[in-house]
Design a protein around this motif. Structure first.
Motif, PDB file in Angstrom:
ATOM      1  N   THR A  26       0.801  -1.226   0.000  1.00  0.00           N
ATOM      2  CA  THR A  26       0.000   0.000   0.000  1.00  0.00           C
ATOM      3  C   THR A  26       0.834   1.276   0.000  1.00  0.00           C
ATOM      4  O   THR A  26       0.356   2.328  -0.413  1.00  0.00           O
ATOM      5  CB  THR A  26      -0.921   0.041   1.228  1.00  0.00           C
ATOM      6  N   ALA A  62      -2.625   3.051   5.280  1.00  0.00           N
ATOM      7  CA  ALA A  62      -3.323   2.177   4.339  1.00  0.00           C
ATOM      8  C   ALA A  62      -3.112   0.714   4.696  1.00  0.00           C
ATOM      9  O   ALA A  62      -4.019  -0.115   4.555  1.00  0.00           O
ATOM     10  CB  ALA A  62      -2.842   2.453   2.907  1.00  0.00           C
ATOM     11  N   ARG A  75      -5.467  -0.268   7.457  1.00  0.00           N
ATOM     12  CA  ARG A  75      -6.832  -0.526   6.963  1.00  0.00           C
ATOM     13  C   ARG A  75      -6.903  -1.878   6.279  1.00  0.00           C
ATOM     14  O   ARG A  75      -7.877  -2.617   6.443  1.00  0.00           O
ATOM     15  CB  ARG A  75      -7.253   0.595   6.006  1.00  0.00           C
TER      16      ARG A  75
END
Length: 305
Positions: A20, A25, A28
């Motif tokens: 990512t 990110a 997540r």
């Protein structure tokens, strides 16, 4: 016996950051807090006594050369760990299928449908990219298998051929050659040529002209098959493709005429690849088997292994 200082969870955080480009990110993606990811990266870097990532303003986190080496090693380790702890009879989970962008619409959905009809418990995630991007994803463990053309592939990938598709020409319906059933490549090249300019693909098409001793006039280049077809339909040049499409209608409502080539030219081979040093997961092995069984229904000439 010296203990392993980190678990698979920390390794997965590292791989998520590599995929990512940021800890936020990655958090997540891994469904954890950002501090958990940041702490894992900091511990790993402290263990190795050197950075695994460069922190670049506006560009996120990019692996260092040392980091790329470790990321590939961790990806192999995590993949092997998943295989060890998985039940071979249970294929539930996710399969990350890389797809070369120009091949995707023509072949990937049908292959995925054929597979999921008998393996509904496996979720197939399609990741489109060029050859270099797919190769990096395979090496880093982000992609399990990739559907590609057998052109410019590195030696560390194992290749399973599926199809062989001959190149063909494209002209607009009122072109003088449109009524021919087959033409020579030199005849086609009398008009300006529109080329696919994706890495490796362009080299393949240019090499076809070189084989017959022709230097084409390049009218335009594009990374999109449908852009090429629409340009041909509007008389902006003739085209050359090796993706076997089942229709002649273009996006803007125009039409193209497909012409077989009489020259003896190398076909474009379509294949599934995976890293040679990583054993396919159970889901990947089942997908490979499904692809081999589906080869005869895809509208191209099957290739023997």
């Amino acid at each position: 016996m010296q203990p392993i200082p980190f678990g698979f969870r920390q390794m997965q955080y590292l791989l998520a950051v590599a995929e990512t480009g940021s800890t936020a990110a990655a958090a997540r993606l891994a469904n954890v807090s950002q501090p958990s990811v940041s702490h894992a990266i900091a511990r790993l870097e402290a263990h190795f006594r050197q950075p695994l990532f460069l922190r670049l303003p506006g560009q996120g986190m990019q692996p260092t050369p040392f980091g790329r080496q470790k990321i590939e090693a961790f990806a192999r380790l995590v993949g092997q760990g998943r295989m060890i702890f998985s039940d071979v009879a249970d294929l539930a989970g996710e399969l990350n299928l890389g797809v070369y962008s120009t091949l995707g619409p023509r072949y990937a959905p049908r292959l995925v449908r054929a597979f999921t009809q008998s393996h509904a418990e496996v979720r197939v995630r399609i990741i489109e990219d060029n050859i270099d991007g797919l190769t990096q994803g395979l090496r880093a463990g982000r992609i399990d298998l990739a559907l590609v053309y057998d052109v410019g592939l590195p030696d560390d990938l194992t290749l399973i051929p599926l199809h062989s598709v001959p190149p063909y020409g494209l002209v607009m319906p009122d072109h003088p050659l449109a009524g021919e059933t087959a033409v020579d490549l030199a005849q086609l090249a009398r008009d300006p040529v529109i080329l696919i300019n994706l890495p490796h693909s362009r080299g393949y098409f240019v090499s076809l002209f070189q084989l017959v001793g022709v230097s084409p006039r390049i009218a335009a280049e594009t990374g999109s098959i449908e852009m090429l077809r629409s340009m041909v339909a509007n008389g902006l040049g003739v085209g050359l493709l090796a993706t076997d499409l089942a229709h002649d209608l273009t996006y803007d409502g125009g039409r193209v005429v497909k012409l077989a080539l009489r020259d003896t030219l190398p076909a474009s081979r379509i294949a599934i690849v995976h890293p040679s040093d990583m054993m396919p997961t159970s889901a990947a092995a089942a997908f490979l088997k499904s692809c081999s069984q589906a080869a005869f229904s895809l509208g191209a000439q099957p290739v023997a292994n």
